[in-house]
Write an enzyme that holds these catalytic residues in place. Structure first.
Site, mmCIF file in Angstrom:
data_model
loop_
_atom_site.group_PDB
_atom_site.id
_atom_site.type_symbol
_atom_site.label_atom_id
_atom_site.label_comp_id
_atom_site.label_asym_id
_atom_site.label_seq_id
_atom_site.Cartn_x
_atom_site.Cartn_y
_atom_site.Cartn_z
ATOM 1 N N GLY A 125 -35.408 38.396 -76.927
ATOM 2 C CA GLY A 125 -34.231 37.580 -77.186
ATOM 3 C C GLY A 125 -34.145 37.085 -78.619
ATOM 4 N N GLY A 127 -33.044 39.153 -81.277
ATOM 5 C CA GLY A 127 -32.195 40.014 -82.097
ATOM 6 C C GLY A 127 -32.923 41.227 -82.644
ATOM 7 N N SER A 129 -34.071 43.505 -80.528
ATOM 8 C CA SER A 129 -33.823 44.495 -79.477
ATOM 9 C C SER A 129 -35.032 44.852 -78.615
ATOM 10 C CB SER A 129 -33.214 45.765 -80.066
ATOM 11 O OG SER A 129 -32.621 46.453 -78.988
ATOM 12 N N ASP A 173 -28.855 49.929 -80.709
ATOM 13 C CA ASP A 173 -30.237 49.578 -80.396
ATOM 14 C C ASP A 173 -30.969 50.749 -79.753
ATOM 15 O OD1 ASP A 173 -29.211 47.211 -81.249
ATOM 16 O OD2 ASP A 173 -29.453 46.142 -79.355
ATOM 17 N N TYR A 222 -20.180 37.345 -76.944
ATOM 18 C CA TYR A 222 -20.219 38.784 -77.235
ATOM 19 C C TYR A 222 -19.023 39.462 -76.570
ATOM 20 C CZ TYR A 222 -22.729 43.153 -78.374
ATOM 21 O OH TYR A 222 -23.111 44.358 -78.898
#
Ligand code: ADP
Ligand code: MG
Length: 385
Positions: A125, A127, A129, A173, A222
């Site tokens: 969590g 960023g 991935s 990702d 998002y």
């Protein structure tokens, strides 16, 4: 820290009380250098795969289940293999694996009963991935060497996350986890799904700084951004019906017609279109070894996320603003989906120690938290260890 395969094998055996020798697969996390929220708008992104990875040890079993254990969450979950095709998400970490398994069955692969031991070096969590590292390491483990095109592997992981887990993410990702390459960044074209490797200047270090905050706003915001980009496309199509995504909109065209786009979608579009251009510009600057220009693009990208896309937060802005005051720092920006997580910094090698000390002290004084730092060195994509 890289895991020793033998250690995972031992942990696997203990956890599942098994005498099997599992195969161990890995897939890396990634740090995105520029081009944020551009992937689902079919623009460019510019990540590097990290040497921090997720590891999956897998061996067949006779209990009829797909049984999974996460070392990091200390949780086990299982599912009869007969139910893989029809299982619904349960909003737990195991959704990432069961979603991948379901997608593989849709592709015609049978999933035999087995045990999977998951352990990851990618901070969860933040960023970087951890989710794609988990999906792709699980996918290669479940494939177990059966042939499957790499690009299909990336797309399958993305479908598992967007459709099964329910996070409407783009392809970046999973793509980076599959195609990562030691020594180079990946410039990915999210429309053609092709990529080029871009070597980075050797006289700079890429350091991620973890704010240790994750604002819950993340997933809903998002979704909102995805929808706002669609609204911008709809407004722009009134002017040019050939436009299908923000990728089809050149920056100079957008600047001429932007008044016909409602204010909020206009600002979202401005970020996406300009950040896609910044990917192209960063690749050019990297090839020219132009570190000041790379740093300038980093900061411009951050301001665009801060003010136009509105996906930053106070802690992250603080880290960026503090970092760029430190001598030897070329640039700093948030990386990843937003609302917390990490910043990524371009730092002269001789300035790295001062950078860490000063940023740590400043952040601690302001937020009483000690940021974690990661030295980001480009690494290979997923495979058997
Ligand atoms: P990021 O991908 O930036 O790390 P996400 O919110 O996309 O953040 O994904 C984090 C989620 O992925 C976790 O909440 C968990 O469900 C899953 N996950 C990632 N790594 C692991 C792990 N080692 N063990 C269990 N679940 C994991
Ligand atoms: Mg993720």
């Amino acid at each position: 820290m890289a895991f020793v395969p033998g250690e995972i094998v031992e942990r696997f055996r203990k956890q599942f009380q098994s005498a099997e020798t599992p195969l161990v697969y890995r897939a890396p996390g990634r740090v995105n250098l520029i081009g944020e929220h551009t992937d689902y708008n079919l623009g460019f992104v510019f990540p590097i795969a990290l040497d921090m990875a997720c590891y999956v040890a897998i061996a067949p079993a006779s209990h009829g289940q797909l049984r999974v254990y996460s070392h990091d969450f200390d949780k086990e979950s299982s599912l009869p293999v007969a139910d893989i095709a029809t299982v619904k998400p349960t909003r737990q970490w195991s959704d990432y694996i069961f979603g991948v398994a379901q997608e593989l069955t849709k592709e015609g692969f049978s999933i035999p009963p087995g045990d999977m031991y998951v352990v990851s070096e990618v901070p969860v969590g933040s960023g970087l991935s951890s989710s794609a590292a988990l999906e792709i390491s699980a996918a290669v483990a479940l494939l177990g060497g059966r042939a499957f095109p790499k690009i299909e592997l990336a797309k399958l992981g993305q479908r598992a996350e967007s459709q099964f887990v329910g996070m409407p993410c783009g392809i970046m990702d999973q793509y980076a986890a599959v195609f990562g390459h030691a020594g180079a960044a990946l410039k990915i074209d999210c429309r053609s799904l092709g990529h080029e490797y871009v070597e980075l200047p050797s006289n700079v270090r890429i350091i991620a700084a973890n704010s240790l905050v994750k604002h819950e706003l993340g997933t809903s915001a998002y979704r909102e951004r995805v929808a706002e980009c669609r609204q911008a496309v709809a407004a722009l199509r009134e002017i040019d019906p050939k436009i299908e995504s923000l990728r089809d909109v050149a920056l100079d065209f957008f600047e001429r017609v932007q008044d016909s786009v409602p204010l909020v979608p206009r600002r979202r579009a401005r970020h996406v279109i300009s950040d896609t251009q910044r990917v192209v510009d960063l690749a050019t600057a990297a090839r020219a070894r132009d570190l000041p220009e790379m740093g300038r693009l980093f900061v411009a990208s951050h301001r665009s996320m801060q003010y136009d896309y509105e996906i930053s937060c106070a802690e992250i802005d603080f880290l960026v603003d503090a970092a760029i005051q430190i001598p030897g720092v070329y640039g700093s920006r948030m990386t990843g989906g937003g609302f917390g997580g990490c910043t990524v910094n371009l730092v002269a090698p001789e300035a790295v120690d001062t950078f860490r000390q000063q940023l740590r002290a400043a952040y601690h004084e302001r937020y009483q938290k000690t940021p974690a730092f990661y030295d980001c060195k480009p690494a290979e994509g997923a495979g058997l260890l």
